[in-house]
Design a protein around this motif. Structure first.
Motif, PDB file in Angstrom:
ATOM      1  N   GLU A  96       0.848  -1.314   0.220  1.00  0.00           N
ATOM      2  CA  GLU A  96       0.108   0.063   0.052  1.00  0.00           C
ATOM      3  C   GLU A  96       0.842   1.126  -0.004  1.00  0.00           C
ATOM      4  N   ARG A  97       0.277   2.389  -0.892  1.00  0.00           N
ATOM      5  CA  ARG A  97       1.329   3.607  -0.877  1.00  0.00           C
ATOM      6  C   ARG A  97       0.228   4.540  -0.084  1.00  0.00           C
ATOM      7  N   GLY A  98       0.681   5.539   0.299  1.00  0.00           N
ATOM      8  CA  GLY A  98       0.193   6.917   0.932  1.00  0.00           C
ATOM      9  C   GLY A  98       0.812   7.971   0.471  1.00  0.00           C
ATOM     10  N   GLY A  99       0.313   9.356   0.395  1.00  0.00           N
ATOM     11  CA  GLY A  99       1.045  10.461   0.241  1.00  0.00           C
ATOM     12  C   GLY A  99       0.194  11.510  -0.689  1.00  0.00           C
ATOM     13  N   ASP A 100       0.674  12.520  -0.949  1.00  0.00           N
ATOM     14  CA  ASP A 100       0.006  13.732  -1.582  1.00  0.00           C
ATOM     15  C   ASP A 100       0.384  13.253  -3.237  1.00  0.00           C
ATOM     16  N   GLY A 101      -0.653  14.120  -3.936  1.00  0.00           N
ATOM     17  CA  GLY A 101      -0.502  13.774  -5.401  1.00  0.00           C
ATOM     18  C   GLY A 101      -1.661  14.654  -6.270  1.00  0.00           C
ATOM     19  N   VAL A 102      -2.277  13.929  -7.149  1.00  0.00           N
ATOM     20  CA  VAL A 102      -3.510  14.229  -7.691  1.00  0.00           C
ATOM     21  C   VAL A 102      -4.505  13.388  -7.997  1.00  0.00           C
ATOM     22  N   ILE A 181       0.032   9.195  -6.649  1.00  0.00           N
ATOM     23  CA  ILE A 181       0.561   9.864  -5.851  1.00  0.00           C
ATOM     24  C   ILE A 181       2.056  10.107  -6.113  1.00  0.00           C
ATOM     25  N   GLY A 182       2.602  11.276  -6.180  1.00  0.00           N
ATOM     26  CA  GLY A 182       3.843  11.567  -6.512  1.00  0.00           C
ATOM     27  C   GLY A 182       3.941  13.386  -6.337  1.00  0.00           C
ATOM     28  N   PRO A 183       5.009  13.886  -6.923  1.00  0.00           N
ATOM     29  CA  PRO A 183       5.289  15.352  -6.813  1.00  0.00           C
ATOM     30  C   PRO A 183       4.211  15.906  -7.470  1.00  0.00           C
ATOM     31  N   GLN A 184       3.295  16.948  -6.757  1.00  0.00           N
ATOM     32  CA  GLN A 184       2.285  17.402  -7.335  1.00  0.00           C
ATOM     33  C   GLN A 184       2.509  18.501  -8.338  1.00  0.00           C
ATOM     34  N   ASN A 185       3.480  19.362  -7.928  1.00  0.00           N
ATOM     35  CA  ASN A 185       3.707  20.403  -9.083  1.00  0.00           C
ATOM     36  C   ASN A 185       4.047  19.972 -10.443  1.00  0.00           C
ATOM     37  N   GLU A 186       4.863  18.685 -10.404  1.00  0.00           N
ATOM     38  CA  GLU A 186       5.175  18.108 -11.747  1.00  0.00           C
ATOM     39  C   GLU A 186       4.261  17.408 -12.377  1.00  0.00           C
ATOM     40  N   GLY A 217      -4.346  15.773  -1.125  1.00  0.00           N
ATOM     41  CA  GLY A 217      -3.268  15.460  -0.252  1.00  0.00           C
ATOM     42  C   GLY A 217      -3.864  13.946   0.808  1.00  0.00           C
ATOM     43  N   SER A 218      -2.970  13.680   1.339  1.00  0.00           N
ATOM     44  CA  SER A 218      -3.246  12.235   2.246  1.00  0.00           C
ATOM     45  C   SER A 218      -3.910  11.340   1.272  1.00  0.00           C
TER      46      SER A 218
END
Length: 236
Positions: A96-102, A181-186, A217-218
């Motif tokens: 499982e993976r968690g984090g910010d993204g789009v 999930i990944g770098p939001q700006n990119e 997020g989250s």
């Protein structure tokens, strides 16, 4: 004459007493030695046995140290191997993976107009749309992707089955929620790139196809639950 005799008799008595005492002391010494000899022999035997046991104990401790060192080395190797396995599992999408993204939302056009009625094919979702959205996410540095809770991995498949779309063997219908999930700006830059997703953006603007990208997020992405049917591979 009486005086010398008087002196000689006490001297003789003194000498006799000294002789008796000396012989008594000698007998006591011999008796003590005779009685102590077995104790000394036992003590010496115990001391020798103790020395032997000490030597054996030292040898066993040395062996134990070697075993512990080997176990510690093995434990470290096992930990390193386990850590590497977990890294590979995460890279393969098996955790499982968690984090910010789009979050990318893709949906059929909900309003009806003459343009949409005459171009139904352009106002509905296709498997190639999802494939393009997924590829754009990878280009934007995505670390994990899921489509309607289906984790996307290297062996994932996305294709149409009649009027529905199958992802990882699971039949789905719109709307589709592509969690990235990944770098939001990119990621946002990748989706805003006019050279990316041209067809989807045109169909959104002309035929009302539902397409929206939002920062989030989250986020939570489940682990891949399908079979890893990989027959061939090469390192990169």
């Amino acid at each position: 004459m009486s005086a010398p005799i008087v002196l000689v008799i006490p001297a003789l008595l003194f000498g006799l007493i000294v002789t008796v005492q000396w012989r008594t002391q000698l007998e006591r010494s011999e008796l003590t030695v005779r009685y102590n000899a077995p104790l000394l022999d036992a003590a010496n035997s115990l001391q020798n046995e103790q020395n032997t046991l000490k030597a054996q104990l030292a040898d066993l401790r040395a062996q134990l140290d070697q075993i512990q060192q080997g176990a510690a080395s093995q434990s470290t190797a096992s930990r390193d191997l386990q850590a590497r396995v977990e890294e590979l599992r995460a890279a393969a999408g098996l955790t499982e993976r968690g984090g910010d993204g789009v979050v990318v939302t893709l949906d059929d056009a909900r309003s009806s107009s003459p343009v949409q009625t005459n171009n139904v094919d352009k106002s509905i979702c296709h498997s190639t749309d999802l494939t393009d959205i997924i590829n754009a996410a990878w280009h934007g540095g995505a670390q994990a992707i899921a489509v309607n809770e289906e984790r996307i991995v290297g062996s994932s498949s996305v294709y149409c089955v009649g009027s529905t779309i199958m992802v990882n063997g699971t039949l789905m219908s719109p709307p589709f929620s592509v969690v990235v999930i990944g770098p939001q700006n990119e990621l946002l830059t990748a989706y805003d790139d006019p050279n990316e997703l041209r067809d989807i953006k045109q169909r959104r603007d002309v035929y009302g196809l539902g397409f929206r990208v939002t920062r989030a997020g989250s986020l939570k992405i489940p682990a891949y639950g399908g079979a890893l049917n990989v027959k061939y591979g090469s390192p990169q």
